[in-house]
Scaffold this motif. Structure first.
Motif, PDB file in Angstrom:
ATOM      1  N   SER A   1     -56.101 -30.933 104.659  1.00 25.70           N
ATOM      2  CA  SER A   1     -57.425 -30.905 105.290  1.00 25.70           C
ATOM      3  C   SER A   1     -58.324 -29.764 104.817  1.00 25.70           C
ATOM      4  O   SER A   1     -59.429 -29.618 105.307  1.00 25.70           O
ATOM      5  N   TYR A   2     -57.840 -28.960 103.877  1.00 24.37           N
ATOM      6  CA  TYR A   2     -58.618 -27.869 103.275  1.00 24.37           C
ATOM      7  C   TYR A   2     -58.862 -26.710 104.237  1.00 24.37           C
ATOM      8  O   TYR A   2     -58.436 -26.730 105.384  1.00 24.37           O
ATOM      9  N   VAL A   3     -59.577 -25.719 103.724  1.00 23.15           N
ATOM     10  CA  VAL A   3     -59.899 -24.526 104.503  1.00 23.15           C
ATOM     11  C   VAL A   3     -61.425 -24.439 104.656  1.00 23.15           C
ATOM     12  O   VAL A   3     -62.092 -25.460 104.713  1.00 23.15           O
ATOM     13  N   GLY A   4     -61.977 -23.231 104.745  1.00 24.88           N
ATOM     14  CA  GLY A   4     -63.416 -23.111 104.959  1.00 24.88           C
ATOM     15  C   GLY A   4     -63.946 -21.791 104.452  1.00 24.88           C
ATOM     16  O   GLY A   4     -63.389 -21.190 103.528  1.00 24.88           O
ATOM     17  N   TYR A   5     -65.010 -21.315 105.082  1.00 27.83           N
ATOM     18  CA  TYR A   5     -65.702 -20.129 104.576  1.00 27.83           C
ATOM     19  C   TYR A   5     -64.897 -18.843 104.699  1.00 27.83           C
ATOM     20  O   TYR A   5     -65.125 -17.904 103.930  1.00 27.83           O
ATOM     21  N   VAL A   6     -63.970 -18.763 105.639  1.00 28.10           N
ATOM     22  CA  VAL A   6     -63.130 -17.559 105.707  1.00 28.10           C
ATOM     23  C   VAL A   6     -62.405 -17.391 104.378  1.00 28.10           C
ATOM     24  O   VAL A   6     -62.411 -16.313 103.769  1.00 28.10           O
ATOM     25  N   HIS A   7     -61.813 -18.457 103.904  1.00 30.56           N
ATOM     26  CA  HIS A   7     -61.079 -18.395 102.641  1.00 30.56           C
ATOM     27  C   HIS A   7     -61.993 -18.165 101.448  1.00 30.56           C
ATOM     28  O   HIS A   7     -61.656 -17.403 100.534  1.00 30.56           O
ATOM     29  N   ALA A   8     -63.133 -18.819 101.429  1.00 27.86           N
ATOM     30  CA  ALA A   8     -64.043 -18.660 100.294  1.00 27.86           C
ATOM     31  C   ALA A   8     -64.486 -17.207 100.156  1.00 27.86           C
ATOM     32  O   ALA A   8     -64.489 -16.644  99.053  1.00 27.86           O
ATOM     33  N   VAL A   9     -64.868 -16.597 101.262  1.00 22.95           N
ATOM     34  CA  VAL A   9     -65.291 -15.191 101.234  1.00 22.95           C
ATOM     35  C   VAL A   9     -64.108 -14.292 100.896  1.00 22.95           C
ATOM     36  O   VAL A   9     -64.223 -13.362 100.084  1.00 22.95           O
ATOM     37  N   ALA A  10     -62.954 -14.564 101.493  1.00 18.23           N
ATOM     38  CA  ALA A  10     -61.759 -13.751 101.221  1.00 18.23           C
ATOM     39  C   ALA A  10     -61.355 -13.820  99.752  1.00 18.23           C
ATOM     40  O   ALA A  10     -60.987 -12.796  99.154  1.00 18.23           O
ATOM     41  N   HIS A  11     -61.441 -15.000  99.149  1.00 16.84           N
ATOM     42  CA  HIS A  11     -61.104 -15.131  97.732  1.00 16.84           C
ATOM     43  C   HIS A  11     -62.027 -14.293  96.862  1.00 16.84           C
ATOM     44  O   HIS A  11     -61.588 -13.675  95.881  1.00 16.84           O
ATOM     45  N   SER A  12     -63.312 -14.244  97.199  1.00 16.65           N
ATOM     46  CA  SER A  12     -64.248 -13.441  96.396  1.00 16.65           C
ATOM     47  C   SER A  12     -63.913 -11.953  96.507  1.00 16.65           C
ATOM     48  O   SER A  12     -64.031 -11.214  95.526  1.00 16.65           O
ATOM     49  N   LEU A  13     -63.468 -11.518  97.690  1.00 15.07           N
ATOM     50  CA  LEU A  13     -63.086 -10.114  97.868  1.00 15.07           C
ATOM     51  C   LEU A  13     -61.807  -9.792  97.095  1.00 15.07           C
ATOM     52  O   LEU A  13     -61.684  -8.722  96.495  1.00 15.07           O
ATOM     53  N   GLY A  14     -60.869 -10.723  97.110  1.00 12.79           N
ATOM     54  CA  GLY A  14     -59.641 -10.526  96.348  1.00 12.79           C
ATOM     55  C   GLY A  14     -59.918 -10.449  94.861  1.00 12.79           C
ATOM     56  O   GLY A  14     -59.355  -9.607  94.150  1.00 12.79           O
ATOM     57  N   GLY A  15     -60.811 -11.319  94.379  1.00 11.74           N
ATOM     58  CA  GLY A  15     -61.137 -11.336  92.954  1.00 11.74           C
ATOM     59  C   GLY A  15     -61.878 -10.093  92.498  1.00 11.74           C
ATOM     60  O   GLY A  15     -61.633  -9.573  91.400  1.00 11.74           O
ATOM     61  N   ARG A  16     -62.762  -9.582  93.352  1.00 12.83           N
ATOM     62  CA  ARG A  16     -63.590  -8.424  92.947  1.00 12.83           C
ATOM     63  C   ARG A  16     -62.896  -7.097  93.199  1.00 12.83           C
ATOM     64  O   ARG A  16     -62.940  -6.190  92.381  1.00 12.83           O
ATOM     65  N   TYR A  17     -62.239  -6.957  94.361  1.00 17.06           N
ATOM     66  CA  TYR A  17     -61.688  -5.648  94.748  1.00 17.06           C
ATOM     67  C   TYR A  17     -60.172  -5.626  94.861  1.00 17.06           C
ATOM     68  O   TYR A  17     -59.600  -4.609  95.233  1.00 17.06           O
ATOM     69  N   ASN A  18     -59.538  -6.767  94.616  1.00 19.98           N
ATOM     70  CA  ASN A  18     -58.094  -6.886  94.809  1.00 19.98           C
ATOM     71  C   ASN A  18     -57.699  -6.697  96.275  1.00 19.98           C
ATOM     72  O   ASN A  18     -56.591  -6.254  96.597  1.00 19.98           O
TER      73      ASN A  18
END
Length: 197
Positions: free
Chosen positions: A70-87
């Motif tokens: 059923s997929y995820v949402g904006y929590v994951h999308a924002v969290a992924h961007s933080l992981g990619g930029r700042y680890n």
């Protein structure tokens, strides 16, 4: 334990409140939320408690089944961007973001969040959807405090936010069946919400 437990909670909640659920994924998400509510605090306080660990293992599995279908949402999308930029560790980012995003969905998520509140017995079925949803969001905040999850992340820089929000928007839209669609500019609010002053 805290971050991965909150990650599982985020999987379950985002799968449940999205627009692409099935009877199976809703049941799995509800079961995950119930188990996390029951076991995460104990697992965090006593890592040797096998019953709590077993409960969290089952919760993570149920949440995984739910969000895989059923997929995820904006929590994951924002969290992924933080992981990619700042680890930023993924579970930590989800844990910090979850109540902010749930609040921002507003009336679009009230009914389903109320159901989750009823499932963990912090709300009554006869209460208004809004009241039940607000109780659920407060329960998430209370859990953050019990698990020593911070409310802010020190690594976020204001000059990075427009780019981060664009990445989150590109990931989420149109793939994630979120309760309420937001654009990149609207998503910027979440980075400001969790950025240290």
């Amino acid at each position: 334990t805290a971050a991965t437990g909150m990650d599982a909670l985020t999987h379950a909640v985002e799968a449940y409140i999205g627009g692409s659920t099935t009877k199976e994924t809703r049941a799995m998400a509800e079961e995950a939320v119930r188990l996390i509510h029951q076991h995460l605090k104990t697992a965090y306080e006593d890592g040797h408690n096998k019953a709590a660990r077993k409960g969290m293992l089952k919760a993570a599995y149920c949440a995984g089944v739910a969000f895989t279908k059923s997929y995820v949402g904006y929590v994951h999308a924002v969290a992924h961007s933080l992981g990619g930029r700042y680890n930023t560790p993924h579970g930590l980012a989800n844990a910090v973001l979850l109540p902010y995003v749930l609040q921002a969905y507003g009336r679009h998520a009230y009914r389903k969040l109320h159901r989750l509140a009823v499932a963990i017995r912090i709300s009554d079925p006869m209460e208004s959807h809004r009241a039940g949803a607000e109780k659920f969001i407060q329960a998430v905040r209370d859990l953050q405090d019990l698990l020593d999850i911070p409310r802010k992340l020190p690594e976020i820089r204001a000059e990075d936010i427009p780019s981060l929000a664009k990445k989150a928007d590109h990931e989420a839209n149109p793939l994630y069946p979120v309760p309420k669609l937001m654009n990149a500019k609207e998503l910027q609010r979440f980075y400001y919400d969790i950025m240290e002053d």
